[in-house]
Each structure stands twice: as structure tokens, then as C-alpha cells.
Design a protein around this motif. Structure first.
Motif, PDB file in Angstrom:
ATOM      1  N   GLN A 125       2.223  -0.013  -0.112  1.00  0.00           N
ATOM      2  CA  GLN A 125       2.336  -1.439   0.224  1.00  0.00           C
ATOM      3  C   GLN A 125       1.973  -1.689   1.678  1.00  0.00           C
ATOM      4  OE1 GLN A 125       2.806  -3.910  -2.085  1.00  0.00           O
ATOM      5  NE2 GLN A 125       2.142  -5.161  -0.354  1.00  0.00           N
ATOM      6  N   LEU A 126       2.378  -0.782   2.571  1.00  0.00           N
ATOM      7  CA  LEU A 126       2.017  -0.921   3.979  1.00  0.00           C
ATOM      8  C   LEU A 126       0.501  -0.933   4.122  1.00  0.00           C
ATOM      9  CD1 LEU A 126       2.724  -1.005   7.017  1.00  0.00           C
ATOM     10  CD2 LEU A 126       2.764   1.507   6.957  1.00  0.00           C
ATOM     11  N   SER A 127      -0.165  -0.020   3.430  1.00  0.00           N
ATOM     12  CA  SER A 127      -1.626   0.025   3.533  1.00  0.00           C
ATOM     13  C   SER A 127      -2.250  -1.269   3.030  1.00  0.00           C
ATOM     14  CB  SER A 127      -2.193   1.234   2.785  1.00  0.00           C
ATOM     15  OG  SER A 127      -2.087   1.071   1.387  1.00  0.00           O
ATOM     16  N   ARG A 128      -1.699  -1.829   1.974  1.00  0.00           N
ATOM     17  CA  ARG A 128      -2.210  -3.110   1.469  1.00  0.00           C
ATOM     18  C   ARG A 128      -1.963  -4.235   2.471  1.00  0.00           C
ATOM     19  NH1 ARG A 128       0.253  -2.464  -4.584  1.00  0.00           N
ATOM     20  NH2 ARG A 128      -1.331  -1.035  -5.361  1.00  0.00           N
ATOM     21  N   ALA A 144       1.880  12.033   7.226  1.00  0.00           N
ATOM     22  CA  ALA A 144       1.894  13.495   7.166  1.00  0.00           C
ATOM     23  C   ALA A 144       1.787  14.134   8.547  1.00  0.00           C
ATOM     24  CB  ALA A 144       0.756  13.985   6.274  1.00  0.00           C
ATOM     25  N   GLY A 145       1.494  13.332   9.569  1.00  0.00           N
ATOM     26  CA  GLY A 145       1.377  13.859  10.919  1.00  0.00           C
ATOM     27  C   GLY A 145       0.048  14.534  11.196  1.00  0.00           C
ATOM     28  N   LYS A 146      -0.940  14.320  10.335  1.00  0.00           N
ATOM     29  CA  LYS A 146      -2.250  14.933  10.532  1.00  0.00           C
ATOM     30  C   LYS A 146      -3.086  14.177  11.556  1.00  0.00           C
ATOM     31  CE  LYS A 146      -2.312  16.842   5.898  1.00  0.00           C
ATOM     32  NZ  LYS A 146      -2.935  16.798   4.579  1.00  0.00           N
ATOM     33  N   LYS A 147      -2.872  12.886  11.656  1.00  0.00           N
ATOM     34  CA  LYS A 147      -3.582  12.035  12.616  1.00  0.00           C
ATOM     35  C   LYS A 147      -2.629  10.944  13.080  1.00  0.00           C
ATOM     36  CE  LYS A 147      -8.218  12.614  10.807  1.00  0.00           C
ATOM     37  NZ  LYS A 147      -9.458  11.951  10.431  1.00  0.00           N
ATOM     38  N   ILE A 148      -3.012  10.288  14.184  1.00  0.00           N
ATOM     39  CA  ILE A 148      -2.271   9.112  14.631  1.00  0.00           C
ATOM     40  C   ILE A 148      -3.242   7.932  14.645  1.00  0.00           C
ATOM     41  CG2 ILE A 148      -0.525  10.368  15.933  1.00  0.00           C
ATOM     42  CD1 ILE A 148      -2.052   9.690  18.476  1.00  0.00           C
ATOM     43  N   PRO A 149      -2.721   6.731  14.457  1.00  0.00           N
ATOM     44  CA  PRO A 149      -3.611   5.570  14.395  1.00  0.00           C
ATOM     45  C   PRO A 149      -4.153   5.187  15.775  1.00  0.00           C
ATOM     46  CG  PRO A 149      -1.334   4.868  14.196  1.00  0.00           C
ATOM     47  CD  PRO A 149      -1.324   6.367  14.202  1.00  0.00           C
ATOM     48  N   ARG A 150      -5.325   4.533  15.761  1.00  0.00           N
ATOM     49  CA  ARG A 150      -5.844   3.913  16.979  1.00  0.00           C
ATOM     50  C   ARG A 150      -4.855   2.835  17.400  1.00  0.00           C
ATOM     51  NH1 ARG A 150     -11.009   2.208  14.053  1.00  0.00           N
ATOM     52  NH2 ARG A 150      -9.899   0.250  14.333  1.00  0.00           N
ATOM     53  N   LEU A 151      -4.946   2.410  18.626  1.00  0.00           N
ATOM     54  CA  LEU A 151      -4.007   1.427  19.159  1.00  0.00           C
ATOM     55  C   LEU A 151      -4.010   0.130  18.351  1.00  0.00           C
ATOM     56  CD1 LEU A 151      -1.914   0.686  21.254  1.00  0.00           C
ATOM     57  CD2 LEU A 151      -3.767  -0.041  22.758  1.00  0.00           C
ATOM     58  N   ASP A 152      -5.176  -0.363  17.953  1.00  0.00           N
ATOM     59  CA  ASP A 152      -5.217  -1.606  17.191  1.00  0.00           C
ATOM     60  C   ASP A 152      -4.522  -1.450  15.843  1.00  0.00           C
ATOM     61  OD1 ASP A 152      -7.331   0.084  16.370  1.00  0.00           O
ATOM     62  OD2 ASP A 152      -8.610  -1.592  15.799  1.00  0.00           O
ATOM     63  N   ASN A 153      -4.706  -0.303  15.201  1.00  0.00           N
ATOM     64  CA  ASN A 153      -4.027  -0.065  13.929  1.00  0.00           C
ATOM     65  C   ASN A 153      -2.533   0.183  14.130  1.00  0.00           C
ATOM     66  OD1 ASN A 153      -6.384  -0.385  12.466  1.00  0.00           O
ATOM     67  ND2 ASN A 153      -6.892   1.784  12.526  1.00  0.00           N
ATOM     68  N   ALA A 154      -2.188   0.842  15.229  1.00  0.00           N
ATOM     69  CA  ALA A 154      -0.770   1.064  15.537  1.00  0.00           C
ATOM     70  C   ALA A 154      -0.058  -0.273  15.738  1.00  0.00           C
ATOM     71  CB  ALA A 154      -0.628   1.934  16.779  1.00  0.00           C
ATOM     72  N   ALA A 155      -0.741  -1.211  16.377  1.00  0.00           N
ATOM     73  CA  ALA A 155      -0.152  -2.540  16.577  1.00  0.00           C
ATOM     74  C   ALA A 155       0.081  -3.224  15.236  1.00  0.00           C
ATOM     75  CB  ALA A 155      -1.042  -3.396  17.469  1.00  0.00           C
ATOM     76  N   LEU A 156      -0.849  -3.071  14.305  1.00  0.00           N
ATOM     77  CA  LEU A 156      -0.667  -3.639  12.965  1.00  0.00           C
ATOM     78  C   LEU A 156       0.534  -3.021  12.267  1.00  0.00           C
ATOM     79  CD1 LEU A 156      -4.356  -3.706  11.673  1.00  0.00           C
ATOM     80  CD2 LEU A 156      -2.943  -5.688  12.242  1.00  0.00           C
ATOM     81  N   ALA A 169       3.132  -1.385  13.639  1.00  0.00           N
ATOM     82  CA  ALA A 169       4.375  -1.747  14.329  1.00  0.00           C
ATOM     83  C   ALA A 169       4.798  -3.164  13.968  1.00  0.00           C
ATOM     84  CB  ALA A 169       4.201  -1.605  15.842  1.00  0.00           C
ATOM     85  N   GLY A 170       3.851  -4.079  13.956  1.00  0.00           N
ATOM     86  CA  GLY A 170       4.168  -5.462  13.601  1.00  0.00           C
ATOM     87  C   GLY A 170       4.667  -5.576  12.175  1.00  0.00           C
ATOM     88  N   GLN A 171       4.024  -4.875  11.271  1.00  0.00           N
ATOM     89  CA  GLN A 171       4.418  -4.945   9.866  1.00  0.00           C
ATOM     90  C   GLN A 171       5.794  -4.331   9.637  1.00  0.00           C
ATOM     91  OE1 GLN A 171       2.506  -6.612   7.645  1.00  0.00           O
ATOM     92  NE2 GLN A 171       4.152  -6.363   6.181  1.00  0.00           N
ATOM     93  N   LEU A 172       6.093  -3.263  10.368  1.00  0.00           N
ATOM     94  CA  LEU A 172       7.383  -2.582  10.200  1.00  0.00           C
ATOM     95  C   LEU A 172       8.483  -3.184  11.064  1.00  0.00           C
ATOM     96  CD1 LEU A 172       6.219   1.152  10.043  1.00  0.00           C
ATOM     97  CD2 LEU A 172       6.677  -0.436   8.136  1.00  0.00           C
ATOM     98  N   SER A 195       8.786  -1.614  17.803  1.00  0.00           N
ATOM     99  CA  SER A 195       7.939  -1.633  18.990  1.00  0.00           C
ATOM    100  C   SER A 195       6.884  -0.537  18.890  1.00  0.00           C
ATOM    101  CB  SER A 195       8.775  -1.418  20.247  1.00  0.00           C
ATOM    102  OG  SER A 195       9.260  -0.080  20.273  1.00  0.00           O
ATOM    103  N   LEU A 196       5.828  -0.679  19.668  1.00  0.00           N
ATOM    104  CA  LEU A 196       4.812   0.373  19.720  1.00  0.00           C
ATOM    105  C   LEU A 196       5.406   1.682  20.234  1.00  0.00           C
ATOM    106  CD1 LEU A 196       1.700  -1.575  21.014  1.00  0.00           C
ATOM    107  CD2 LEU A 196       1.912  -0.391  18.827  1.00  0.00           C
ATOM    108  N   LYS A 197       6.363   1.586  21.141  1.00  0.00           N
ATOM    109  CA  LYS A 197       6.995   2.803  21.666  1.00  0.00           C
ATOM    110  C   LYS A 197       7.766   3.512  20.561  1.00  0.00           C
ATOM    111  CE  LYS A 197       9.939   4.599  25.310  1.00  0.00           C
ATOM    112  NZ  LYS A 197      10.685   4.298  26.530  1.00  0.00           N
ATOM    113  N   THR A 198       8.495   2.756  19.754  1.00  0.00           N
ATOM    114  CA  THR A 198       9.233   3.351  18.637  1.00  0.00           C
ATOM    115  C   THR A 198       8.270   3.989  17.649  1.00  0.00           C
ATOM    116  OG1 THR A 198      11.080   1.823  18.869  1.00  0.00           O
ATOM    117  CG2 THR A 198      10.785   2.832  16.706  1.00  0.00           C
ATOM    118  N   LEU A 199       7.176   3.296  17.349  1.00  0.00           N
ATOM    119  CA  LEU A 199       6.181   3.840  16.431  1.00  0.00           C
ATOM    120  C   LEU A 199       5.586   5.126  16.991  1.00  0.00           C
ATOM    121  CD1 LEU A 199       4.555   3.482  13.803  1.00  0.00           C
ATOM    122  CD2 LEU A 199       2.863   2.257  15.177  1.00  0.00           C
ATOM    123  N   ALA A 200       5.193   5.114  18.269  1.00  0.00           N
ATOM    124  CA  ALA A 200       4.608   6.304  18.886  1.00  0.00           C
ATOM    125  C   ALA A 200       5.581   7.471  18.845  1.00  0.00           C
ATOM    126  CB  ALA A 200       4.196   5.997  20.326  1.00  0.00           C
TER     127      ALA A 200
END
Length: 117
Positions: free
Chosen positions: A26-29, A43-55, A57-60, A63-68
Motif C-alpha cells: 500500500q505504501l508503494s501504491r 530489506a536494507g539493501k538500498k536507501i531511497p533518494r532524498l525526494d523519495n525519502a520525503a514521500l 516520511a510524509g506518508q508514514l 520526520s526525515l531524521k526518524t526515517l533515516a
């Protein structure tokens, strides 16, 4: 970046998704990112780019710090996230009553309160 560190109390992206009462699918959708991509982040294989991380973090609702931090990114030198209540308390300590009298950023407000830092 391995999310399986054995510490159950540690916040992971999977935990954040569950806390938001959603699923990886659902998050991906919701953020219009391929599910396989979200799965690689969880899975911890990659981390999102900043623009995707902002998406994400906003959806969840975090904060970006919590997500990071949930993705095992070292956030030691990143300033903390401050709530409106904390900002109001600092302003009150300084005798600032009007929003117009607040400095442009939190760090300036903090320096006004703690000039030696």
C-alpha cells in the motif's frame, strides 16, 4: 544497513510501516514507487533518494531524521526534530510572544537562549 540487528526495540522501516497501519504494497501504491523498490528499502539493501525519502516520511507521518535512523543512517550530527510545544516553551523563556518576533530558524532561537553554545 542490515535491518536484522537483533534489537527488537530498534525502529526499522518495517516497524514504521506497521505503526502507520499500512503495508509495503500500500505504501508503494500511495507514493507511486514500485513495490520491489520499497521492498529493497525495507530489506536494507538500498536507501531511497532524498525526494523519495520525503514521500515515504510524509506518508508514514514521521520526520526525515526518524526515517533515516530507521534505515541505519548515522544521524548523530543532524539537529533534533523539535515540536511546536518545544519551540513555544523556548520562545516563552526568552519573552517572545509574537510569531513575528521569532528568528528565521530554530538554531538562531536556540543560540538566543544558550549564547555559549
Amino acid at each position: 544497513m542490515n535491518p536484522n540487528t537483533g534489537n527488537e526495540n530498534e525502529q526499522t522501516l518495517k516497524n514504521l510501516i506497521e505503526a502507520a497501519r499500512t503495508s509495503q504494497r500500500q505504501l508503494s501504491r500511495d507514493i507511486h514507487i514500485a513495490e520491489v523498490t520499497v521492498n529493497t528499502w525495507v530489506a536494507g539493501k538500498k536507501i531511497p533518494r532524498l525526494d523519495n525519502a520525503a514521500l515515504v516520511a510524509g506518508q508514514l507521518g514521521v520526520s526525515l531524521k526518524t526515517l533515516a535512523k530507521s534505515m541505519r543512517v548515522d544521524v548523530t550530527d543532524i539537529p533534533g526534530d523539535y515540536s511546536l510545544i518545544e519551540l513555544k516553551a523556548i520562545a516563552a523563556e526568552l519573552g517572545i510572544e509574537r510569531v513575528e518576533d521569532l528568528p528565521a530558524d530554530f538554531q538562531a532561537l536556540k543560540r538566543m537562549r544558550d549564547p555559549q553554545n
